[in-house]
Design an enzyme around this catalytic site. Structure first.
Site, PDB file in Angstrom:
ATOM      1  N   GLU A  64     -35.159   6.660  35.447  1.00  0.00           N
ATOM      2  CA  GLU A  64     -35.162   8.104  35.042  1.00  0.00           C
ATOM      3  C   GLU A  64     -33.833   8.582  35.339  1.00  0.00           C
ATOM      4  OE1 GLU A  64     -37.693   9.274  33.414  1.00  0.00           O
ATOM      5  OE2 GLU A  64     -38.838   7.213  33.862  1.00  0.00           O
ATOM      6  N   ASP A  65     -33.582   9.656  35.047  1.00  0.00           N
ATOM      7  CA  ASP A  65     -32.411  10.645  35.743  1.00  0.00           C
ATOM      8  C   ASP A  65     -32.730  10.898  36.896  1.00  0.00           C
ATOM      9  OD1 ASP A  65     -31.446  10.717  32.872  1.00  0.00           O
ATOM     10  OD2 ASP A  65     -32.437  12.459  32.371  1.00  0.00           O
ATOM     11  N   VAL A  66     -31.628  11.341  37.541  1.00  0.00           N
ATOM     12  CA  VAL A  66     -31.570  11.503  38.953  1.00  0.00           C
ATOM     13  C   VAL A  66     -32.349  12.610  39.510  1.00  0.00           C
ATOM     14  CG1 VAL A  66     -29.606  12.791  39.115  1.00  0.00           C
ATOM     15  CG2 VAL A  66     -30.133  11.531  41.190  1.00  0.00           C
ATOM     16  N   LYS A 224     -36.293  14.754  27.717  1.00  0.00           N
ATOM     17  CA  LYS A 224     -35.609  16.075  27.747  1.00  0.00           C
ATOM     18  C   LYS A 224     -35.109  16.571  26.239  1.00  0.00           C
ATOM     19  CE  LYS A 224     -33.790  15.528  32.518  1.00  0.00           C
ATOM     20  NZ  LYS A 224     -32.692  15.350  33.327  1.00  0.00           N
TER      21      LYS A 224
END
Length: 263
Positions: A64-66, A224
């Site tokens: 996943e994104d940070v 997103k």
């Protein structure tokens, strides 16, 4: 000399360990990911338990994104130890490694559980797991269009929202979206158009412009971008389905299928 399932120590502290015919061995756990504090990373915890320095690889079921939290029961991962200097650990020692990693040091703390030995075949299942399974997300989103309030809401009662487009969205399943490589990753990813599936969407309004959105999506979906549309590069998107401009403020992963059921 190959001595399967045994460590071989030489004068130079070199070690060869043959496990299922591979020159390395694996730890497997059900969730967790290495955090910024390297001293508490599982690989570093392992190195402190053995003599000398060892190399390792970290495999996860997707990523996943940070800024995205991994909640629920977590994400499967495998720690691959290369040329291990020690390969036999008791259950108590494995639990001790978990305890070191799980020491809470602030909001960024990471927790793991279910640490156990596994074999190389699990990495194949891990890769398959990350690309084929469903994932559950929850996000906080904003809508430029006001969410309609039920006109029959009593005057002194909290508003009840009754928006026909939200109701229609709730009735939709397996929405196929076409996602062109997002602008934010275009500098490191090939320019491609991918079809992904949004299995379900549930919108819970907070007020006229803010809402909580629960989604179940195909793994690999740019969530997103599905919410804000990425300048039209993801179609349909939440905004187009709600006849609005939408944006995402916070995103969490609520759950994903577990590798343990497949290996």
């Amino acid at each position: 000399t190959k001595n399967r399932n045994k460590c071989i120590y030489t004068d130079k502290d070199a070690v060869i360990f043959y496990f299922a015919m591979f020159d390395f061995f694996f730890f497997q756990a059900e969730d967790g990911i290495r955090d910024a504090q390297e001293s508490r990373g599982l690989g570093d915890v392992y190195k402190r338990q053995v003599k000398g320095f060892g190399h390792y690889k970290f495999h996860t079921a997707g990523r996943e994104d940070v800024d995205v939290r991994m909640l629920g029961t977590g994400r499967p991962f495998v720690l691959e130890i290369l040329s291990p200097e020690r390969c036999n650990f008791t259950v108590e020692e494995l639990r001790g490694m978990e305890e070191v990693v799980n020491r809470v040091d602030g909001d960024s703390a990471v927790h793991i559980h279910g640490l156990a030995y596994t074999n190389a075949a699990v990495t194949v299942a891990l890769s398959k797991h990350s690309s084929e399974k469903k994932k559950a997300y929850r996000c906080v989103a904003w809508s430029s269009r006001k969410i309609k309030i039920d006109p029959h809401t009593p005057k002194d009662a909290p508003p009840r929202y009754s928006d026909p487009l939200i109701d229609k969205l709730h009735s939709m399943t397996d929405i196929v979206v076409k996602q062109t490589t997002p602008l934010r990753v275009l500098h490191r990813r090939s320019l491609l158009a991918r079809d992904k599936i949004i299995h379900s969407v549930k919108v819970t309004p907070i007020n006229e412009h803010w809402m909580i959105v629960d989604m179940e999506t195909q793994a690999g979906t740019y969530v997103k971008e599905f919410v804000h549309g990425d300048c039209g590069r993801t179609l349909p998107n939440l905004g187009s389905l709600l006849d609005s401009r939408t944006d995402i403020i916070q995103l969490d992963v609520l759950g994903m299928s577990h590798l343990a059921t497949e290996c």
